[in-house]
Design an enzyme around this catalytic site. Structure first.
Site, PDB file in Angstrom:
ATOM      1  CG  HIS A  69      -5.376   4.257  11.200  1.00  0.00           C
ATOM      2  ND1 HIS A  69      -4.149   4.475  11.733  1.00  0.00           N
ATOM      3  CD2 HIS A  69      -4.885   3.493   9.813  1.00  0.00           C
ATOM      4  CE1 HIS A  69      -2.830   4.008  11.278  1.00  0.00           C
ATOM      5  NE2 HIS A  69      -3.410   3.543  10.014  1.00  0.00           N
TER       6      HIS A  69
ATOM      7  CB  CYS B 168      -0.482   3.699   7.335  1.00  0.00           C
ATOM      8  SG  CYS B 168      -2.116   2.766   7.341  1.00  0.00           S
TER       9      CYS B 168
ATOM     10  CB  CYS C 122      -4.485   2.235   5.967  1.00  0.00           C
ATOM     11  SG  CYS C 122      -4.138   0.914   4.778  1.00  0.00           S
TER      12      CYS C 122
ATOM     13  CD  GLU D 295      -1.578   2.385   1.047  1.00  0.00           C
ATOM     14  OE1 GLU D 295      -2.583   3.234   0.261  1.00  0.00           O
ATOM     15  OE2 GLU D 295      -0.519   2.798   1.848  1.00  0.00           O
TER      16      GLU D 295
ATOM     17  CB  SER E 152       4.152   1.102   7.665  1.00  0.00           C
ATOM     18  OG  SER E 152       3.672  -0.161   7.285  1.00  0.00           O
TER      19      SER E 152
ATOM     20  NE  ARG F 280      -0.069  -3.560   5.838  1.00  0.00           N
ATOM     21  CZ  ARG F 280      -1.422  -4.035   5.830  1.00  0.00           C
ATOM     22  NH1 ARG F 280      -2.064  -3.985   6.940  1.00  0.00           N
ATOM     23  NH2 ARG F 280      -1.759  -4.463   5.001  1.00  0.00           N
TER      24      ARG F 280
ATOM     25  CB  CYS G 260      -4.646  -2.115   8.067  1.00  0.00           C
ATOM     26  SG  CYS G 260      -3.790  -0.618   7.513  1.00  0.00           S
TER      27      CYS G 260
ATOM     28  CB  CYS H 216       0.545  -0.019   5.493  1.00  0.00           C
ATOM     29  SG  CYS H 216      -0.880   0.737   4.920  1.00  0.00           S
TER      30      CYS H 216
END
Lengths: 546, 318
Positions: free
Chosen positions: A68, A528, A61, A14, A481, A458, A64, A525
Site C-alpha cells: 500500500h 486491507c 496491512c 490476516e 482481498s 495477493r 503485505c 488479508c
C-alpha cells in the site's frame, strides 16, 4: 435447505473473516464470505497532507507491508506528475520482489501448509524413511535420518509437555489428510526451518527500507536511502537474496510439488471463472508497457485470449455490504457511508465491498498473473508452468483450482526472484558509472488527481487520490482481498471465493478442513479489504447493536 | 539443583549447536538482551537460564483486535531467540489467530480452555485497538465484539501487554475524526497495561519484557505511559548517530541531495526524534540491519501517544 457450517474466526489469515457454507449431500451448495471489522482509514485521510497518505495506508496491512505504501506513493506521483530516477525504480522493484519472496514463503508454510500437512501424523514417521524421501524430492540443505529424528524429538517433547500451543485442537487425523507420516515429518521440519528463513529474508527490506514490517524509505519523488547505495549494502542484499532464492528453488518448490502429488484431486476443486491482473515490475522508465508481470483480463477461463486491462471498467458494489446505497461506482466517484445491520445471508452481510470489472467478479492474485503471463506467451512463465504440469501429469485445465492457485504462487516466486538478480546488476552498473540519483524534486499542485496501480502478492491493487487546496479531498483503494473475498453484488453474483467454494466435498461438517484449503489458497488479508470511502459527512451511521 | 540446572544448560547448548548456533553466539545475544533491559552484566547468566532451563512455559493468549498484524509479523522476525524457539520452547502460545492451526469454534474452544486452565496465570498480549462506538459493533470475532472479548480475556490475565501503538493508544484508526470510536486497550477497558508502543515495535522490546518477567518474576519498571524504561527511557535524538550533524548545524534540506548522501541530520525534513522515546538507534531493526534515520527517512514518532495526529504532518519541521 442443507446444513449451514460457520467458520468464525477463519484463522491463519490476516484479519477477521467469517465464512459460511451450506452443505448438502456432502458437497458445498452455497457460500458467504463476511469481513468482520471496519476501520475507516479513508475518512481519516481527508484534509491531511497528501505526503502522509502512504504512511497511513501502509498500516492497512503489516503482512503485505510494502504494497500500500508503494501504490499510494505512485498515486501521488501520478497526481503531481513527477518521474522518479532509474535507481529509485530499481530499488522499489527490489523491495517489491523481496515482498513476494517473503510473503509467499510465509503463506505456504505458516498459513496454508497445515491444511494439507498433519503435524500429529509426523510423530509416527520413520526418520530414516523420511530422509530417503527428502533426498528424493528435495534439495534442502537439512536432511539425514539424525536431523529428522531431532525434529521429531523436538515436536514430541513439545506434545508431551501437554502445552500444544498453536497446534492444539486442529483437524488432525481428518480423513482428508493424505500425506504419509514421512511426508508430514518432512513438511513439519520445513515449516520450522521456514520460520527462520522468513526472518532472514525480511532483512532484505531493512537494507534499503529501514525495517520490516512497515518499511520507511519511500517518498513522493523517489527513495530516501541515498546513503545506503554503497557496495557493502548492495552485497548484503545480494547475499540474502541468494540464500532466499535458494530456499525457494530447493525447498519451497519441491515441497509444493511433493504435497501436490498427493492431492491431485484438488486440481478439480476450488476454481473460478474470470481473472484480472494490473501487471507490475516496470523494467524501464516507460511504465506498465515494460512490466515483467503483464496486466490483462481473462473471461470464462479463456487464457489464450487475454484482453487489455482498462481501469475505467472497475466499479464497486455495496448492495450486500454494510454501507448505505445500492449503486455501483468507479473508485474516483465512490460514496460510502457505513450502516451496520444484522448479518443476513439474503441481505447485507459484510464490511467488504464487492468490486467488479466490466460487471464481473474477477479473481486476482498469483493464479490470475500467471495465467495472463502464460496466455500472453511469456517464455519464462510458460516454461515454469509447462514443467510443473508435466511433472504432476495434470492438464492445463487443472490450473483453475485450489491446487493451481497454490502452485501458481510458488512459480511466480521463482520467476520474480530470478528477475531480482538482473535488477541488482542494473543498480550496480548505474552506481559504477556514477549515477547515484535517488530523488526527483517536485511541487505540490493546488489540485490534482492520480492513481497507482500495482500487482502485489495477493493480486491487483489500486489507490486513487484527489488533491484539492494541497490537501487530500478524497482517497480510496481497492485491494486484492476486496476483489477475492467480497460478497455478492447488486445482481446477486457471487464473489470469487464464494464461487470457488461451490462444489467442495465436505467429509465431516464438524471439521470442514476442505473449506479452509480453498479460502487459504487465496491468502486472505481482511484488514486491507475493509475500508470506507468519501462520506461527505460522518453523522449518518445506522447501527443496530446486537 | 545446581547440577540439574547445569545439565539442562548443557543439553540446551548441545541442541543449539546441532542447529548451527554456537554457545558463544547465544551468550552474545543474551548479553545484548541483558544490556537492552538495562541490567548489569552480572545478570547475563540468569538471562541465559531463562532460555536454557525454563521450568514451565508461561501461557500466552494473544488477541488480535483492530490491527494490521504488523506487530505479530514483527514478533515473527525475532532472531536469537528465533521465533520457532519462542513458540516451541519458551512460551506456550495458547491462542494466536495468525499462526494457530485450529479454526472456527475449535479455535474459540482453545481460547476458553486456556482462560480456564490458566486463570490468573496467563500473559495476555493485545495487538490492535478496540472500537467503542455502538457497543463495539465495528469489530467482531465469532459473533462477539472485540470489546466483549478483550474485557473477558484481560480480566483474569496475570498481566496485559499492549503490543504496538494501536493497542497502547488506538493507532491510525483512532486518528481524527476516529469514525469507529477506536481506543487503546487501557482506555477502552479502564485497566492498567504494560505498553510497548511502536508501529510496529521492535520485537526485542517484547522479548525483553517477557524475559524480564521470567527472570525476575515481575514485569520491568515502567514510565508514566506504562512503557518499559529499559527501552523507552531516552529520546531517539539523544541516541541518534547523526546527532553530531545536528550540533554542527549540518542538515538535509532535500531528499537525494549531497547532504542526504552524506547522512546529515534529518531535523529539517520533519524528524520527530527529539520528541520520541524509543531505543531504535541502539537496537535497530531486523537483527540490527537498519532503522528509519539510517535509511534517510525522518522519524515519524511512532511510539508516542496519538502520534498520527500529534506528530503529523510528518514532513514538516517540529
Amino acid at each position: 435447505m442443507g446444513q449451514i457450517i460457520t467458520i468464525d474466526p477463519v484463522t491463519r489469515i490476516e484479519g477477521h473473516l467469517k465464512v459460511e457454507v451450506e452443505v448438502e449431500n456432502g458437497v458445498v451448495k452455497d457460500a458467504w464470505c463476511s469481513g468482520q471489522m471496519f476501520r475507516g482509514i479513508e475518512i481519516i485521510l481527508q484534509g491531511r497532507d497528501p505526503r502522509d497518505a502512504p504512511l497511513f495506508v501502509q498500516r492497512s496491512c503489516g503482512v503485505c507491508t510494502y504494497v500500500h505504501y508503494l501504490s499510494s506513493v505512485e498515486a501521488i506521483e501520478d497526481a503531481v506528475k513527477v518521474k522518479i530516477p532509474d535507481n529509485a525504480r530499481i530499488i522499489r522493484n527490489l523491495l517489491h520482489g523481496a515482498q513476494f519472496q517473503h510473503d509467499h514463503i510465509v503463506h505456504f508454510y505458516h498459513l496454508h501448509a497445515l491444511d494439507w500437512v498433519d503435524v500429529v501424523s509426523a510423530l509416527k514417521a520413520d526418520p530414516k524413511a523420511t530422509a530417503a524421501l527428502a533426498d528424493n524430492v528435495s534439495q534442502a540443505p537439512w536432511g539425514g535420518a539424525s536431523y529428522f529424528k531431532q525434529v521429531q524429538d523436538r515436536v514430541k517433547s513439545f506434545v508431551d509437555s501437554g502445552q500444544l500451543g498453536p497446534f492444539a485442537n486442529a483437524y488432525w487425523g481428518h480423513p482428508a489428510y493424505k500425506l504419509p507420516p514421512e511426508a508430514n515429518l518432512m513438511a513439519v521440519s520445513h515449516y520450522i526451518e521456514a520460520l527462520r528463513v522468513q526472518a532472514n529474508a525480511a532483512k532484505l527490506h531493512a537494507i534499503f527500507g529501514a525495517k520490516n514490517p512497515h518499511l520507511q524509505s519511500l517518498v513522493v519523488g523517489g527513495v530516501t536511502c541515498a546513503a545506503d547505495l554503497k557496495p557493502d549494502r548492495v552485497a548484503e542484499f545480494k547475499y540474502i537474496w541468494k540464500e532466499t532464492q535458494e530456499f525457494i528453488k530447493n525447498v519451497y518448490i519441491p515441497d509444493v510439488l511433493a504435497v501436490a502429488g498427493f492431492y491431485k484431486d484438488w486440481g478439480a476443486i476450488g476454481g473460478t471463472t474470470n481473472f484480472l491482473a494490473y501487471g507490475d515490475f516496470p523494467q524501464t522508465g516507460e511504465g506498465p508497457s515494460s512490466d515483467l508481470m503483464p496486466g490483462g483480463a481473462i473471461y470464462k477461463r479463456g487464457f489464450t485470449d487475454v484482453q487489455k486491462m482498462d481501469e475505467k471498467k472497475i466499479t464497486e458494489h455495496v448492495a450486500r455490504s454494510w454501507y448505505e446505497g445500492k449503486k455501483d461506482l468507479h473508485p474516483y466517484k465512490g460514496v460510502t457511508e457505513p450502516s451496520y445491520s444484522d448479518y443476513e445471508r439474503g441481505g447485507r452481510y459484510s464490511w467488504i465491498k464487492a468490486p467488479r470489472y466490466d460487471g464481473k467478479a474477477m479473481e486476482v492474485g498469483p493464479l490470475a498473473r500467471v495465467l495472463v503471463a502464460y496466455g500472453k506467451g511469456d517464455p519464462g512463465v510458460k516454461k515454469l508452468v509447462d514443467d510443473t504440469l508435466a511433472h504432476l501429469s495434470i492438464p492445463a485445465a487443472a490450473l483453475f483450482s485450489t491446487l493451481g492457485r497454490t502452485a501458481a504462487r510458488a512459480l511466480e516466486t521463482v520467476f520474480i526472484g530470478n528477475a531480482m538478480e538482473g535488477w541488482l546488476n542494473e543498480l550496480v552498473a548505474n552506481l559504477t558509472k556514477g549515477d547515484d540519483s535517488t530523488y526527483t524534486p517536485w511541487e505540490m499542485p493546488n489540485s490534482a488527481m492520480g492513481r497507482g496501480l500495482n500487482d502485489v502478492p495477493r493480486g491487483a491493487l489500486g489507490h486513487w487520490i484527489e488533491i484539492d487546496k494541497k490537501k487530500i479531498k478524497n482517497y480510496q483503494y481497492v485491494v486484492p482481498s476486496t476483489w477475492n473475498l467480497g460478497p455478492r453484488d447488486a445482481k446477486g453474483g457471487m464473489g470469487p471465493v464464494e464461487e470457488a467454494l461451490i462444489g467442495t466435498p465436505i467429509a465431516d461438517p464438524k471439521r470442514p478442513v476442505e473449506v479452509l484449503r480453498t479460502v487459504h489458497s487465496f491468502d486472505p488479508c481482511i484488514a486491507c479489504a475493509i475500508h470506507v470511502i468519501d462520506p461527505n459527512s460522518n453523522e449518518v451511521y445506522k447501527v443496530k447493536a446486537l | 539443583m545446581q547440577n540439574e540446572k547445569e545439565k539442562n544448560r548443557q543439553e540446551f547448548f548441545e541442541k543449539l549447536e546441532q542447529k548451527g548456533i554456537t554457545r558463544r553466539d547465544f551468550v552474545k545475544f543474551c548479553t545484548f538482551l541483558t544490556a537492552t533491559m538495562g541490567f548489569s552484566a552480572s545478570y547475563v547468566g540468569q538471562v541465559v537460564d531463562v532460555f536454557a532451563a525454563p521450568a514451565q512455559r508461561p501461557p500466552v493468549i494473544w488477541l488480535h483486535m483492530a490491527e494490521c498484524t504488523g506487530c505479530s509479523e514483527a514478533a515473527l522476525r525475532t532472531m536469537y531467540p528465533w521465533i520457532d524457539q519462542v513458540l516451541l520452547e519458551i512460551v506456550s502460545m495458547e491462542y494466536h489467530e495468525t499462526i494457530m492451526a485450529a479454526a472456527g469454534h475449535q479455535a474459540e474452544d482453545n481460547l476458553h480452555a486456556a482462560m480456564t486452565k490458566y486463570k490468573d496465570k496467563y500473559l495476555c498480549v493485545v495487538e490492535g485497538s478496540i472500537p467503542t462506538k455502538f457497543d463495539g459493533a465495528y469489530g467482531k470475532i465469532g459473533g462477539r465484539t472485540f470489546l466483549e472479548i478483550a474485557r473477558e480475556t484481560t480480566k483474569h490475565a496475570m498481566a496485559t501487554i499492549c503490543l504496538g501503538s494501536c493497542a497502547t493508544h488506538g493507532g491510525p484508526q483512532a486518528a481524527a475524526p476516529n469514525p469507529g470510536g477506536y481506543k487503546g486497550v487501557s482506555e477502552a477497558l479502564g485497566i492498567k497495561t504494560i505498553n510497548i508502543p511502536g508501529c510496529p515495535p521492535n520485537p526485542i522490546n517484547l522479548i525483553g519484557t517477557i524475559v524480564n518477567f521470567l527472570l525476575m518474576g515481575k514485569l520491568p519498571a515502567l514510565d508514566s505511559n506504562g512503557r518499559p524504561l529499559f527501552a523507552y527511557a531516552h529520546t531517539i535524538h539523544d541516541k541518534c548517530p547523526r546527532r553530531s550533524h545536528f550540533e554542527n548545524g549540518e542538515f538535509v534540506t532535500e531528499f537525494g541531495s549531497e547532504e542526504a548522501k552524506m547522512g546529515y541530520c534529518l531535523y529539517e525534513m520533519g524528524c520527530k526524534g527529539p520528541e520520541t522515546y524509543n531505543n531504535c538507534p541502539i537496537v535497530k531493526f531486523n537483527d540490527g540491519t537498519s532503522w528509519p534515520v539510517e535509511a534517510g527517512h525522518p522519524c515519524i514518532g511512532c511510539s508516542e501517544p496519538n502520534f498520527w495526529d500529534t506528530m503529523s504532518p510528518f514532513f514538516e519541521t517540529l
